[in-house]
Scaffold this motif. Structure first.
Motif, PDB file in Angstrom:
ATOM      1  N   LEU A 140      -2.125   5.094 -10.668  1.00 52.69           N
ATOM      2  CA  LEU A 140      -2.613   3.991  -9.845  1.00 52.69           C
ATOM      3  C   LEU A 140      -3.637   4.469  -8.818  1.00 52.69           C
ATOM      4  CD1 LEU A 140       0.629   1.891  -9.269  1.00 52.69           C
ATOM      5  CD2 LEU A 140      -1.290   1.389 -10.775  1.00 52.69           C
ATOM      6  N   LEU A 141      -3.394   5.630  -8.214  1.00 50.16           N
ATOM      7  CA  LEU A 141      -4.377   6.179  -7.276  1.00 50.16           C
ATOM      8  C   LEU A 141      -5.661   6.553  -8.011  1.00 50.16           C
ATOM      9  CD1 LEU A 141      -2.145   8.420  -4.980  1.00 50.16           C
ATOM     10  CD2 LEU A 141      -3.053   6.135  -4.528  1.00 50.16           C
ATOM     11  N   ALA A 142      -5.527   7.010  -9.254  1.00 52.45           N
ATOM     12  CA  ALA A 142      -6.713   7.377 -10.028  1.00 52.45           C
ATOM     13  C   ALA A 142      -7.553   6.154 -10.365  1.00 52.45           C
ATOM     14  CB  ALA A 142      -6.289   8.108 -11.303  1.00 52.45           C
ATOM     15  N   ILE A 143      -6.889   5.076 -10.792  1.00 53.40           N
ATOM     16  CA  ILE A 143      -7.654   3.887 -11.161  1.00 53.40           C
ATOM     17  C   ILE A 143      -8.205   3.174  -9.928  1.00 53.40           C
ATOM     18  CG2 ILE A 143      -5.903   2.058 -11.137  1.00 53.40           C
ATOM     19  CD1 ILE A 143      -6.926   1.359 -14.000  1.00 53.40           C
ATOM     20  N   GLY A 144      -7.618   3.439  -8.748  1.00 54.49           N
ATOM     21  CA  GLY A 144      -8.130   2.849  -7.512  1.00 54.49           C
ATOM     22  C   GLY A 144      -8.925   3.825  -6.668  1.00 54.49           C
ATOM     23  N   ASP A 145      -9.437   4.894  -7.300  1.00 55.26           N
ATOM     24  CA  ASP A 145     -10.173   5.907  -6.528  1.00 55.26           C
ATOM     25  C   ASP A 145     -11.430   5.316  -5.880  1.00 55.26           C
ATOM     26  OD1 ASP A 145     -10.881   8.689  -5.734  1.00 55.26           O
ATOM     27  OD2 ASP A 145     -12.537   8.353  -7.130  1.00 55.26           O
ATOM     28  N   GLU A 146     -12.157   4.482  -6.615  1.00 62.27           N
ATOM     29  CA  GLU A 146     -13.362   3.865  -6.063  1.00 62.27           C
ATOM     30  C   GLU A 146     -13.016   2.968  -4.876  1.00 62.27           C
ATOM     31  OE1 GLU A 146     -17.468   2.945  -5.780  1.00 62.27           O
ATOM     32  OE2 GLU A 146     -16.407   4.479  -6.955  1.00 62.27           O
ATOM     33  N   LEU A 147     -11.876   2.274  -4.960  1.00 63.55           N
ATOM     34  CA  LEU A 147     -11.427   1.432  -3.848  1.00 63.55           C
ATOM     35  C   LEU A 147     -11.131   2.275  -2.618  1.00 63.55           C
ATOM     36  CD1 LEU A 147     -10.393  -1.299  -2.717  1.00 63.55           C
ATOM     37  CD2 LEU A 147      -8.158  -0.714  -3.679  1.00 63.55           C
ATOM     38  N   ALA A 201       0.809  -1.213   0.000  1.00 65.29           N
ATOM     39  CA  ALA A 201       0.000   0.000   0.000  1.00 65.29           C
ATOM     40  C   ALA A 201       0.843   1.264   0.000  1.00 65.29           C
ATOM     41  CB  ALA A 201      -0.936  -0.004   1.216  1.00 65.29           C
ATOM     42  N   ARG A 202       2.094   1.196   0.526  1.00 62.94           N
ATOM     43  CA  ARG A 202       2.915   2.409   0.587  1.00 62.94           C
ATOM     44  C   ARG A 202       3.797   2.573  -0.648  1.00 62.94           C
ATOM     45  NH1 ARG A 202       5.070   1.443   6.631  1.00 62.94           N
ATOM     46  NH2 ARG A 202       4.883  -0.683   5.840  1.00 62.94           N
ATOM     47  N   SER A 203       4.488   1.532  -1.018  1.00 59.79           N
ATOM     48  CA  SER A 203       5.400   1.655  -2.166  1.00 59.79           C
ATOM     49  C   SER A 203       4.719   1.367  -3.487  1.00 59.79           C
ATOM     50  CB  SER A 203       6.582   0.705  -1.991  1.00 59.79           C
ATOM     51  OG  SER A 203       6.136  -0.661  -2.023  1.00 59.79           O
ATOM     52  N   MET A 204       3.538   0.695  -3.427  1.00 59.58           N
ATOM     53  CA  MET A 204       2.791   0.283  -4.618  1.00 59.58           C
ATOM     54  C   MET A 204       3.561  -0.729  -5.460  1.00 59.58           C
ATOM     55  SD  MET A 204      -0.014   1.714  -4.135  1.00 59.58           S
ATOM     56  CE  MET A 204      -0.824   1.188  -5.636  1.00 59.58           C
ATOM     57  N   GLY A 235      -5.643  -0.781  11.622  1.00 66.16           N
ATOM     58  CA  GLY A 235      -6.722  -0.291  10.784  1.00 66.16           C
ATOM     59  C   GLY A 235      -6.257   0.364   9.502  1.00 66.16           C
ATOM     60  N   ALA A 236      -4.966   0.529   9.333  1.00 65.98           N
ATOM     61  CA  ALA A 236      -4.444   1.145   8.108  1.00 65.98           C
ATOM     62  C   ALA A 236      -4.319   0.087   7.019  1.00 65.98           C
ATOM     63  CB  ALA A 236      -3.087   1.779   8.381  1.00 65.98           C
ATOM     64  N   VAL A 237      -4.388   0.546   5.748  1.00 61.88           N
ATOM     65  CA  VAL A 237      -4.291  -0.367   4.610  1.00 61.88           C
ATOM     66  C   VAL A 237      -2.854  -0.856   4.479  1.00 61.88           C
ATOM     67  CG1 VAL A 237      -4.636  -0.637   2.124  1.00 61.88           C
ATOM     68  CG2 VAL A 237      -6.171   0.820   3.457  1.00 61.88           C
ATOM     69  N   GLU A 238      -2.685  -2.184   4.420  1.00 62.21           N
ATOM     70  CA  GLU A 238      -1.369  -2.775   4.267  1.00 62.21           C
ATOM     71  C   GLU A 238      -1.110  -3.240   2.845  1.00 62.21           C
ATOM     72  OE1 GLU A 238      -0.773  -5.993   6.955  1.00 62.21           O
ATOM     73  OE2 GLU A 238      -0.058  -4.704   8.582  1.00 62.21           O
ATOM     74  N   THR A 239      -2.124  -3.864   2.253  1.00 65.21           N
ATOM     75  CA  THR A 239      -1.917  -4.494   0.949  1.00 65.21           C
ATOM     76  C   THR A 239      -3.146  -4.289   0.088  1.00 65.21           C
ATOM     77  OG1 THR A 239      -0.562  -6.199   2.003  1.00 65.21           O
ATOM     78  CG2 THR A 239      -1.348  -6.665  -0.231  1.00 65.21           C
ATOM     79  N   TYR A 240      -2.905  -4.082  -1.220  1.00 62.11           N
ATOM     80  CA  TYR A 240      -3.980  -4.077  -2.203  1.00 62.11           C
ATOM     81  C   TYR A 240      -3.926  -5.398  -2.959  1.00 62.11           C
ATOM     82  CZ  TYR A 240      -4.311   0.961  -1.433  1.00 62.11           C
ATOM     83  OH  TYR A 240      -4.484   2.187  -0.865  1.00 62.11           O
TER      84      TYR A 240
END
Length: 878
Positions: A516-523, A465-468, A557-562
């Motif tokens: 990548l943030l744009a394509i995952g905006d809904e997520l 989630a941090r380095s993508m 509670g933070a996002v670790e992995t997509y």
């Protein structure tokens, strides 16, 4: 009254609610009897004749207790019964009707007001279960009694010799004392069930019998003689005994016994309270009873509260033990100076030991620790005196049955005022299940990785989630996208497999510069995303895919992995295109088919409704498609054929068949009737509800031709009458049926007299017309159940299937002879003919008759009629 009529306000409906009038009558009768008995008790036994006042009035307490246990809609019945009972007692003793009626107003008003005030003061239910509730009850009772006393004083002040205040004060003391003594007897439990439960406690009943006897003996000893040495308060001692141990029901019952004995003895001039003037004696006795009542009542309530607190404490301890058991928790405390040790029940449960069999001791606990872990724990305990610290530990325990438990121990050392370690407190948590779950989870992770790698048709890609950067790339992703896992993991981001057009479109739509943030905006906004992607393979080729994005959260509670799950849609899209093409072909074939067709639903409970109809079916039914859709296909058929079609459908569905064909008659929209060959096939698509496809071939012309040929084969073409074959078949059917009592089958053989002359002289056309009219006249002479047939030439026959008497058959034959003897008019000309008829009847016994026998017998009888002169009826002699 029945106990089932009692209830706690706000609770469930009582058994009396909604009962018929007879139950209300029974309730009225029971209350009337109780009111009359209690009123006579107050007037005869408890009344001081010298001051004309009852020392205490039990009916008031009974009435308030009764209304407190009943629904408000039953109050009128109870109040009327109480008023009638007291009125009857009053007029039969000391009062006239008018005065007694006034007293009833005071009593009913008092009871009603107290009951209403109690409902307001104790909304949770009128239950005397605490001193606070008793205090509120007393206030409501005094208020209501004061009101009743005022009414009593008003209706009694004119004829009475005493003052209104004296009347008011005397009524107040008598009724208030009756309320305090009697009502708690019934209001100590929240409902009738609690009352009955209290009564059934046999051990307490034995103790109560002893206390009840002591109360009676002590009271009789104090009040049944002229002694003045023993004071009246001695009677309170056994009452206090009952209040402390026996509960409100038994204690108040003993109080009433004491009050009855003391009141009766005092009124008869015995006991320490007897004195002059009588008014002072009455007041003194009421003070004694009030003191005993209040003392007993408050002792009872205090004892009840103490019992409730003890029960709550026991429940709290039990809850703590249960909480330790559920949580797998235990605790211990060791006095480091004396070595005194305490273990909780939970700790004993962890050790698998019985608290009564093993005393708490550090050495015993060390012996239960696994040998591989015991030295570490022992060393920690040895250093706690010097260091004043005991580290948290995890070790294994071995139970007596050989099973192992893993525990996590958190320790705390308490110090004394000098700063020395004084006490070691430990909380021991059984983490066996947690450690087993962690081990199982690790195994599951390994198995999941193997499963994900085994998935060949789905690409699964994980990214940090941090380095993508890509962190997981399964074998399905390798096959679908063309890269190897070691080429992309930790090196590339997921943008390598997204088509540039998709990334640019996402940045344009969202306004986010990072693709990548744009394509995952809904997520990011909803926590999940699923949409159509255009993916890029390593070789540069593009393909359509369904991509689903989800996120895995860490402990904080933070996002670790997509996680991206990608499904190649190439084959799916190809199948969809082929399916659409197939549906288009079916639609064209359905709409332009020359044969009537319909798609019929098979909804559960109401199958057979038309969902779609083609133009040919609309033409067949002479209506429009909107008028057909929603109707049952059977509605288009005649009733008999609709039932048959429904039976065919049930058979088709019940047997699991695929198709069925039948010939059915249909209604047209213009009122006409058509015949169709109905072919029905069941379509069972995967994943969808089955339905029917029906085809209807118009066979009206064929059916009409078949019917015409069938009619011509069985009927005379000239007269339309059944022919000889039909007659023989009908006669055979009639003979095969068991005849009714004294009934037979008759055959009339009719031969025309003079027909040949008419036919020869006037021509065959006139002869044919004459035969038609003859057929009509014969048919008019017979019954509706009879059969008229033409055998050929000028010969006819009549079948009478059920003839009770020979005279009936001959009468019909004579009617035919007479009808045919009348002139016939044909084309303006008149002619005359006659008829000779032979009659034959079947046997009514068991000998039976055959078709040839009857026909031959009737034929012979006809010839006998001709020989006898024609124009007559002859009966066969067989």
């Amino acid at each position: 009254m029945p106990i089932s009529a009692l209830r706690r306000p706000g609770g469930e409906d009582d058994a009396t609610a909604g009962t018929p009038v007879v139950h209300a009558v029974l309730l009225f009768g029971a209350c009337l009897a109780a009111a009359l008995a209690l009123s006579m008790l107050g007037l005869r036994l408890l009344r001081d004749p010298s001051v004309h006042v009852s020392l205490w009035w039990p009916l008031s307490g009974f009435g308030v207790a009764l209304l407190a246990r009943l629904r408000a809609r039953l109050w009128p019945v109870v109040l009327l019964a109480l008023a009638c009972g007291q009125f009857l007692a009053n007029v039969s003793t000391y009062y006239g009707p008018l005065t007694a009626a006034g007293i009833q107003v005071a009593t009913v008003g008092e009871v009603l007001l107290i009951s209403v005030l109690l409902r307001r003061a104790l909304p949770g239910g009128v239950v005397l279960d605490s001193p606070r509730a008793a205090f509120r009850f007393t206030l409501c009772a005094v208020t209501g009694v004061a009101f009743g006393a005022a009414v009593f004083a008003l209706v009694q002040s004119v004829p009475a010799e005493t003052s209104s205040f004296a009347l008011w004060h005397g009524y107040l003391r008598s009724h208030a004392l009756g309320l305090l003594m009697v009502s708690p007897l019934f209001l100590g439990s929240p409902d009738a069930r609690g009352l009955l439960t209290g009564i059934r406690r046999h051990r307490l009943n034995l103790e109560w019998a002893a206390q009840f006897t002591v109360v009676g003996l002590v009271t009789a000893g104090v009040f049944s003689s002229d002694q003045r040495v023993v004071p009246a308060f001695i009677c309170a001692l056994p009452l206090i005994w009952g209040g402390l141990r026996l509960g409100p029901l038994r204690a108040m019952a003993s109080l009433i016994l004491m009050a009855l004995i003391a009141t009766t003895c005092t009124l008869h001039g015995f006991g320490p309270v007897v004195q002059d003037p009588p008014a002072a004696q009455t007041l003194a006795m009421q003070v004694v009873l009030a003191s005993a009542t209040l003392c007993t009542l408050f002792v009872v309530l205090a004892a009840e509260q103490k019992s409730a607190l003890l029960e709550l404490t026991r429940a709290g301890s039990a809850d703590l033990v249960e909480a330790e058991r559920i949580a797998g928790l235990g605790s211990s405390a060791i006095d480091l100076a004396t070595g005194e040790t305490r273990w909780s029940a939970g700790l004993y449960a962890q050790l698998g030991r019985d608290p009564g069999a093993v005393p708490p001791d550090p050495a015993t606990y060390l012996a239960a620790i696994h040998p591989d872990d015991r030295d570490v724990v022992a060393a920690g305990l040895a250093r706690v005196h010097e260091s004043g610290q005991m580290p948290h530990m995890q070790f294994r325990l071995i139970r007596p049955d050989g099973t192992e438990r893993t525990v996590l121990v958190r320790n705390r050392v308490d110090r004394d005022t000098a700063g020395r370690a004084a006490q070691l407190r430990s909380t021991v948590l059984d983490v066996t299940a947690i450690r087993e779950a962690e081990s199982a989870l690790d195994q599951e992770r390994k198995r999941l990785a193997g499963v994900l790698d085994a998935v060949q048709d789905v690409a699964i890609v994980g990214a940090d989630a941090r380095s993508m950067l890509i962190t997981f790339f399964n074998r399905g992703a390798e096959q679908m996208l063309g890269w190897r896992a070691d080429e992309v993991v930790g090196v590339h981001t997921p943008s390598i497999y997204h088509a540039p057009g998709d990334l640019e479109r996402a940045m344009s739509d969202t306004g986010i510069e990072d693709p990548l943030l744009a394509i995952g905006d809904e997520l990011t906004r909803t926590g999940h995303d699923s949409r159509r992607w255009t993916c890029l393979r390593q070789d540069g080729s593009l393909f359509q895919a369904q991509g689903s994005l989800t996120q895995i959260l860490g402990p904080d509670g933070a996002v670790e992995t997509y996680i991206a799950v990608i499904v190649d849609l190439t084959r799916v899209l190809r199948a969809e295109a082929e399916l659409q093409e197939s549906e288009d072909r079916f639609r064209l074939a359905f709409d332009f088919a020359p044969m009537a067709m319909a798609i019929v639903a098979l909804d559960e409970g109401d199958p057979g409704r038309i969902v779609r109809a083609n133009p040919a079916l609309c033409r067949f039914a002479n209506t429009t498609e909107p008028a057909l859709v929603g109707r049952r296909l059977a509605d288009l058929m005649t009733p008999a054929h609709a039932d048959g079609a429904a039976a065919d459908l049930r058979e088709l569905l019940g047997t699991g068949g695929d198709s069925i064909t039948s010939e059915r008659a249909f209604h047209r929209g213009d009122g006409g009737e058509l015949w169709g060959l109905l072919s029905t096939s069941v379509v069972r698509p995967a994943g969808r509800e089955p339905y029917l496809i029906t085809m209807i071939e118009d066979i009206t012309a064929r059916m009409q031709l078949t019917e015409r040929l069938r009619h011509e084969a069985s009927h005379d073409p000239l007269t339309g009458l059944p022919n000889r074959q039909v007659l023989r078949r009908r006669l055979e059917d009639a003979l095969s049926q068991p005849p009714p009592h004294d009934a037979a089958v008759a055959v009339l053989y009719v031969d025309l007299d003079g027909f040949k002359g008419v036919n020869d002289s006037l021509g065959h056309a006139v002869g044919d017309e004459l035969l038609v009219q003859v057929a009509d006249r014969i048919a008019a002479c017979v019954r509706s159940s009879d059969v008229v047939a033409r055998l050929g030439g000028d010969e006819f026959a009549v079948l009478l299937p059920r003839v009770g008497y020979l005279e009936t058959a001959t009468a019909i034959g004579e009617r035919i002879v007479e009808a045919l003897a009348e002139p016939f008019e044909i084309d303006g000309s008149f002619c005359r003919i006659g008829a000779s008829i032979g009659v034959a009847m079947s046997a009514t016994d068991d000998s039976g008759s055959t078709v040839p026998q009857l026909l031959n017998a009737a034929d012979e009888a006809m010839y006998e009629a001709k020989r006898a002169g024609k124009g007559r009826v002859e009966v066969s002699g067989r």
